[in-house]
Scaffold this motif. Structure first.
Motif, short mmCIF file in Angstrom:
data_model
loop_
_atom_site.label_atom_id
_atom_site.label_comp_id
_atom_site.label_asym_id
_atom_site.label_seq_id
_atom_site.Cartn_x
_atom_site.Cartn_y
_atom_site.Cartn_z
N ASN A 1 -9.47 73.37 18.87
CA ASN A 1 -8.06 73.75 18.95
C ASN A 1 -7.84 75.00 19.81
O ASN A 1 -6.68 75.38 20.08
N ARG B 1 -5.15 75.09 22.67
CA ARG B 1 -3.77 75.13 22.19
C ARG B 1 -3.46 76.48 21.56
O ARG B 1 -2.38 77.04 21.77
N MET C 1 -3.16 74.57 26.82
CA MET C 1 -2.60 73.23 26.89
C MET C 1 -2.39 72.70 25.47
O MET C 1 -3.19 72.97 24.58
N ASP C 2 -1.30 71.98 25.27
CA ASP C 2 -1.00 71.45 23.94
C ASP C 2 -1.92 70.29 23.58
O ASP C 2 -2.36 70.17 22.44
N ASP C 3 -2.19 69.42 24.55
CA ASP C 3 -3.06 68.27 24.31
C ASP C 3 -4.51 68.69 24.48
O ASP C 3 -5.20 68.30 25.43
N VAL D 1 -7.14 67.84 23.13
CA VAL D 1 -8.17 66.80 23.10
C VAL D 1 -8.67 66.50 24.52
O VAL D 1 -9.81 66.07 24.70
N LYS D 2 -7.83 66.76 25.52
CA LYS D 2 -8.19 66.48 26.91
C LYS D 2 -8.78 67.69 27.63
O LYS D 2 -9.07 67.61 28.83
N TYR D 3 -8.94 68.80 26.92
CA TYR D 3 -9.45 70.01 27.58
C TYR D 3 -10.85 69.76 28.14
O TYR D 3 -11.73 69.25 27.45
N ARG E 1 -13.33 66.16 23.96
CA ARG E 1 -13.12 64.99 24.82
C ARG E 1 -14.36 64.10 24.84
O ARG E 1 -14.26 62.87 24.82
N HIS F 1 -7.43 65.82 14.23
CA HIS F 1 -7.16 66.77 15.31
C HIS F 1 -5.70 66.71 15.75
O HIS F 1 -5.11 67.75 16.09
N ASN F 2 -5.11 65.54 15.75
CA ASN F 2 -3.70 65.43 16.14
C ASN F 2 -2.78 66.02 15.09
O ASN F 2 -1.73 66.60 15.40
#
Length: 223
Positions: free
Chosen positions: A160, A163, A168-170, A172-174, A180, A209-210
């Motif tokens: 996290n 964020r 970045m808010d998403d 998971v794509k970092y 990822r 995670h979401n």
């Protein structure tokens, strides 16, 4: 009146000087200063134990200047740390990093020496690029993780970080996080299957995670 010291006083002060110069090579817990207002104990890395390992650049200075720097840091983790620990999560931010590890039982040297080698190797590599001196704060930070619930919480908090810091808010794509990779099928040396099992599989990992987590104890919050 001249102060008198024991016959071995010179040796004593030489030992103190060596400890101050090389704090990461001290095996036993000692007290060290922390941000001028508090102190912390250097927790020894013991076989079979789990730890949140983290550190930052001196005074918060940048650790990773280019994409190649991020990759080189991951390379030295594999080169050195994997001899002493299994890695379950990581996130590299611009001026700091976080990781979750468990210490192996079969390391040939004291575990903290492998981490010191990693920091030294990365620093030397960056010095060749930028021509600067010391890079990481000392000693490197570590917290004992004592339960599977804490492993889950710390894994989420590590992932996290992008964020949390407004990158970045998403998250998971970092790009510079294991988050990822754990959701992909690409080969990895990180303990993907173990991590997924804590969350009940890929779908559970993604859902957790979401949704975020609101039950993390204060001492596990990652800055």
């Amino acid at each position: 009146k001249t102060q008198q010291y024991p016959a071995n006083g010179k040796l004593f002060y030489q030992c103190i000087w060596l400890v101050l110069q090389n704090p990461d090579r001290v095996e036993n817990p000692v007290r060290v200063s922390w941000k001028k207002t508090m102190s912390t104990t250097i927790t020894p890395l013991l076989p079979g134990n789990w730890y949140h390992i983290y550190n930052r650049g001196i005074n918060g200075e940048t650790l990773y200047h280019t994409e190649a720097n991020y990759q080189y840091f991951l390379d030295v983790i594999v080169k050195y740390v994997f001899h002493a620990a299994k890695v379950y999560a990581y996130c590299l931010m611009k001026n700091h990093f976080h990781s979750l590890v468990s210490i192996r039982d079969d390391a040939e040297r004291k575990p903290h020496l492998y981490f010191s080698d990693m920091f030294n190797s990365y620093t030397q590599g960056l010095n060749k690029q930028l021509g600067r001196g010391s890079l990481f704060e000392r000693p490197f930070r570590r917290k004992v993780i004592s339960s599977e619930k804490q492993r889950v919480q710390v894994t989420f908090s590590i992932h996290n970080n992008p964020r949390h810091h407004g990158i970045m808010d998403d998250f998971v794509k970092y790009q510079y996080s294991f988050c990822r990779t754990v959701l992909s099928s690409v080969p990895t040396k990180i303990e993907r299957e173990a991590v997924l099992s804590w969350f009940g599989g890929r779908d559970g990992f993604l859902a957790y995670h979401n949704a975020g987590c609101d039950d993390i104890s204060d001492n596990l919050i990652l800055e």
